[in-house]
Design an enzyme around this catalytic site. Structure first.
Site, mmCIF file in Angstrom:
data_model
loop_
_atom_site.group_PDB
_atom_site.id
_atom_site.type_symbol
_atom_site.label_atom_id
_atom_site.label_comp_id
_atom_site.label_asym_id
_atom_site.label_seq_id
_atom_site.Cartn_x
_atom_site.Cartn_y
_atom_site.Cartn_z
ATOM 1 N N ILE A 148 112.700 92.805 -0.075
ATOM 2 C CA ILE A 148 113.053 91.441 -0.451
ATOM 3 C C ILE A 148 114.513 91.100 -0.152
ATOM 4 O O ILE A 148 114.871 89.934 0.003
ATOM 5 C CB ILE A 148 112.723 91.209 -1.944
ATOM 6 C CG1 ILE A 148 112.809 89.732 -2.307
ATOM 7 C CG2 ILE A 148 113.614 92.036 -2.832
ATOM 8 C CD1 ILE A 148 112.322 89.413 -3.691
ATOM 9 N N ASP A 187 109.247 97.350 -0.615
ATOM 10 C CA ASP A 187 109.734 96.052 -1.063
ATOM 11 C C ASP A 187 111.044 95.784 -0.333
ATOM 12 O O ASP A 187 112.061 96.419 -0.617
ATOM 13 C CB ASP A 187 109.946 96.072 -2.582
ATOM 14 C CG ASP A 187 110.385 94.724 -3.135
ATOM 15 O OD1 ASP A 187 110.982 93.926 -2.373
ATOM 16 O OD2 ASP A 187 110.149 94.468 -4.329
ATOM 17 N N TYR A 238 114.115 99.004 -10.220
ATOM 18 C CA TYR A 238 114.107 97.702 -10.886
ATOM 19 C C TYR A 238 113.289 97.791 -12.169
ATOM 20 O O TYR A 238 112.086 98.068 -12.123
ATOM 21 C CB TYR A 238 113.512 96.674 -9.928
ATOM 22 C CG TYR A 238 113.162 95.338 -10.515
ATOM 23 C CD1 TYR A 238 114.111 94.579 -11.208
ATOM 24 C CD2 TYR A 238 111.892 94.806 -10.359
ATOM 25 C CE1 TYR A 238 113.787 93.341 -11.730
ATOM 26 C CE2 TYR A 238 111.550 93.566 -10.874
ATOM 27 C CZ TYR A 238 112.507 92.839 -11.566
ATOM 28 O OH TYR A 238 112.184 91.619 -12.085
ATOM 29 N N LYS A 262 115.385 85.480 -2.518
ATOM 30 C CA LYS A 262 116.719 86.086 -2.512
ATOM 31 C C LYS A 262 117.557 85.621 -1.317
ATOM 32 O O LYS A 262 118.699 85.201 -1.475
ATOM 33 C CB LYS A 262 116.598 87.612 -2.500
ATOM 34 C CG LYS A 262 115.846 88.179 -3.691
ATOM 35 C CD LYS A 262 116.540 87.855 -5.007
ATOM 36 C CE LYS A 262 115.881 88.533 -6.194
ATOM 37 N NZ LYS A 262 114.545 88.005 -6.507
#
Length: 231
Positions: A186, A184, A99, A226
């Site tokens: 998410i 992460d 990202y 999300k």
């Protein structure tokens, strides 16, 4: 003035209970909510969140609400982890592609450096033992103190999930180097049955490492934005 304002608001809300549902068993909880809260987050919400995080992982793992820290989103949580774990000039390794916002979110204020773990399209961008060691040695050549590995699982931007083999490689690597492992996760609530998702905490438990010192160096970042379409 602050005290006066609080009293006026409390009185208005007590007289207008239908306007805002801040009650518990018929009693107003406005004062409890308006004053300073536990800096780690509301205990009642952490209890619900811990149950949700376990449920969406098929209840294969459980989470201790006392070890959850609530913050204003995953970006703030990730940056705070950098501040807590690393010093200015320390480094984290992370698989490519990653990202691009990490270069802003994790580096600008913390002074932390990000060293890429080069993953190849020829093997589906899998994280390998060789790639991990290569990134670690590259950091050493740059005189950087490696504090940990950061992964996004499911991957952003690839949308892929890490296999048990990859997670085992990461665990073995971080145990050997005595560094942190941040996952992460998410996007974990939006993974279809195939490919399946394995949380890093599940992989650590499968290795029976709950009493290993790695257990205190594994961190999961999660956000509601999300999975629930929140902004």
């Amino acid at each position: 003035m602050e005290r006066l304002s609080l009293d006026l608001l409390k009185t208005w809300i007590e007289n207008n209970q239908d306007a805002i549902g801040l009650t518990n068993n018929g009693e107003s909880v406005f004062r409890d909510l308006a004053l300073f809260q536990d800096y780690h987050g509301l205990p009642a919400f952490k209890n619900v969140l811990a149950e949700f995080m376990a449920e969406i992982r098929g209840n294969k793992v459980s989470f201790d609400p006392r070890k959850l820290v609530l913050m204003a989103g995953a970006t703030a949580a990730s940056e705070t982890l950098m501040f807590c774990i690393a010093e200015h000039g320390d480094a984290f390794l992370l698989p490519t592609p990653y990202y691009p916002g990490y270069d802003r979110d994790l580096k600008w204020r913390t002074g932390v450096e990000l060293v890429p773990i080069h993953c190849l399209s020829s093997n589906g961008f899998k994280v390998t033992k060789f790639a991990l060691e290569e990134a670690y040695q590259q950091a050493k050549k740059l005189s950087l103190n490696v504090k940990g590995v950061l992964i996004t699982n499911p991957s952003n931007p690839l949308g892929t999930t890490m296999s048990h083999v990859e997670l085992d490689e990461l665990i073995t690597f971080t145990v050997a180097k005595k560094i942190h492992l941040i996952s992460d996760e998410i996007f974990f609530g939006t993974v279809f049955e195939n490919p399946s998702f394995i949380s890093i905490i599940e992989a650590v438990i499968d290795r029976k490492l709950e009493k290993n010192d790695l257990w205190s160096r594994v961190h999961i970042v999660y956000s509601l934005s999300k999975d629930f379409g929140l902004e």
